[in-house]
Enzyme design. Sequence first.
Site, PDB file in Angstrom:
ATOM      1  N   HIS A   1      43.581   5.074  23.066  1.00 25.58           N
ATOM      2  CA  HIS A   1      44.106   6.330  23.625  1.00 25.58           C
ATOM      3  C   HIS A   1      44.358   6.172  25.109  1.00 25.58           C
ATOM      4  CE1 HIS A   1      39.918   6.416  24.863  1.00 25.58           C
ATOM      5  NE2 HIS A   1      40.296   7.266  25.803  1.00 25.58           N
TER       6      HIS A   1
ATOM      7  N   ASP B   1      43.796   8.757  28.409  1.00 24.82           N
ATOM      8  CA  ASP B   1      43.117  10.030  28.667  1.00 24.82           C
ATOM      9  C   ASP B   1      44.156  11.084  29.009  1.00 24.82           C
ATOM     10  OD1 ASP B   1      40.384   8.349  30.422  1.00 24.82           O
ATOM     11  OD2 ASP B   1      40.720   8.748  28.277  1.00 24.82           O
TER      12      ASP B   1
ATOM     13  N   HIS C   1      43.412   2.548  26.242  1.00 26.69           N
ATOM     14  CA  HIS C   1      42.122   1.862  26.266  1.00 26.69           C
ATOM     15  C   HIS C   1      41.318   2.287  25.031  1.00 26.69           C
ATOM     16  CE1 HIS C   1      41.683   5.646  28.521  1.00 26.69           C
ATOM     17  NE2 HIS C   1      40.414   5.644  28.170  1.00 26.69           N
TER      18      HIS C   1
ATOM     19  N   ARG D   1      25.025   1.394  22.932  1.00 25.29           N
ATOM     20  CA  ARG D   1      25.764   1.389  24.211  1.00 25.29           C
ATOM     21  C   ARG D   1      25.966   2.832  24.656  1.00 25.29           C
ATOM     22  NH1 ARG D   1      31.407   1.880  25.456  1.00 25.29           N
ATOM     23  NH2 ARG D   1      31.779   1.160  27.604  1.00 25.29           N
TER      24      ARG D   1
END
Length: 379
Positions: free
Chosen positions: A244, A246, A300, A310
């Site tokens: 995507h 942002d 990204h 994570r």
Amino acid sequence: MSLSVLMESTPSPILLRPSIEPRDETSIHFDLQKQSALPTEFVWPRGDLVHTQDELNEPLIDLQGFVKGDVEATAHAVELVRTACSNHGFFQVTNHGVDSKLIRDAYREIDAVFKLPLNKKLSFKRKPGGVSGYSAAHADRYSSKLPWKETFSFGYRGLDSDASVVRYFRSALGEDFEHTGWIYQKYCESMRELSLVIFELLAVSLGIDRFHYREFFEDGNSIMRCNYYPPCNNSGLTLGTGPHSDPTSLTILHQDEVGGLEVFTNNKWHAVRPRQDALVINLGDTFMALCNGRYKSCLHRAVVNRERERRSLVYFVCPKEDKVVRPPQDLMYRSGETREYPDFTWSDLLEFTQNHYRADVATLQSFFPWLQSSNQGFK
Ligand SMILES: C=C1C[C@]23C[C@H]1CC[C@H]2[C@]1(C)CCC[C@@](C)(C(=O)O)[C@H]1[C@@H]3C(=O)O
Ligand SMILES: O=C(O)CCC(=O)C(=O)O
Ligand SMILES: [Fe+2]
């Protein structure tokens, strides 16, 4: 890389399950921390799962000299920003002024939230159409390509004299989490301060009035999102966050030492090296419109792994909802450019991503036809 070529190599945008009535809640939540086999809803198309060994060569920009007004340091920072933002829109900053203890405290506090029992987390789950609250894999919003992550998000109004973050934590999670609220109140205030410095740096690099974007965002309303990615037995078949760009304006992200953030540039995925003393900055779609496409809002994703959980702390800068998003005059006149995007408001783009479309590689391209057809915006 042209968007059309990119589109061929990444999945076509999927529309949400009609968001008018989410399916019955009891059937769609997953407890990712107890999941053994990978449910089919979490399997992503092969084209999205291409593995990478490459590392992004984004600049590490020391902000200290720029903030002090050092001429040479400013020229160096401006050159690094200009190159990075013209290519992929990602860079990392050090000497950013955010207290490292505050970042450590923010991780410690949000770890306690994600370790709560699932039924407690669901007691403050995100309401349909809203931004604030807990989500397990967005399973209440989507029916396929679910991200292997839990998220906790809330809004932050700059110039926040009434400690709205603290009040949200107290009301949503209870008195026991008031301290967590104070940590995130301070964290968001630090993020806002840093974002205004970055906007000055971006303005200088674009050759426009240094305070233009700072003034545009000064009364903005931003989104804080904490991402928790549990280890996944079949990590090669799923994604923590899908490909995507942002939709927001500027993203300030801290990732823990595990790593997993990847950027798509030069037709390949590149890992962003975790740097605990740095913050990752990337431009969003709204800023791309605010600079008439001079700088890039880049594709990204976040990958997961079999061994380690994570976390990432992501602050999304947004303008006040009703402000008209358009590039500054002197950016246009000087170069005689034509407009790349029509006027819109963040309120309309947020509504689009929360209720009508899953943000991906083509959010803006899908947004403008929707805006026109639904007579949104300038009623
Ligand atoms: C306005 C927003 C929508 C998302 C959170 C912020 C900025 C990034 C967006 C998002 C992360 C892009 C990928 C898809 C998404 C659904 C997600 O994986 O969380 C997006 C967020 C959202 O719609 O909640
Ligand atoms: O967790 C990450 O590293 C990336 C998350 C992201 O891109 C997002 O939440 O928009
Ligand atoms: Fe993102």
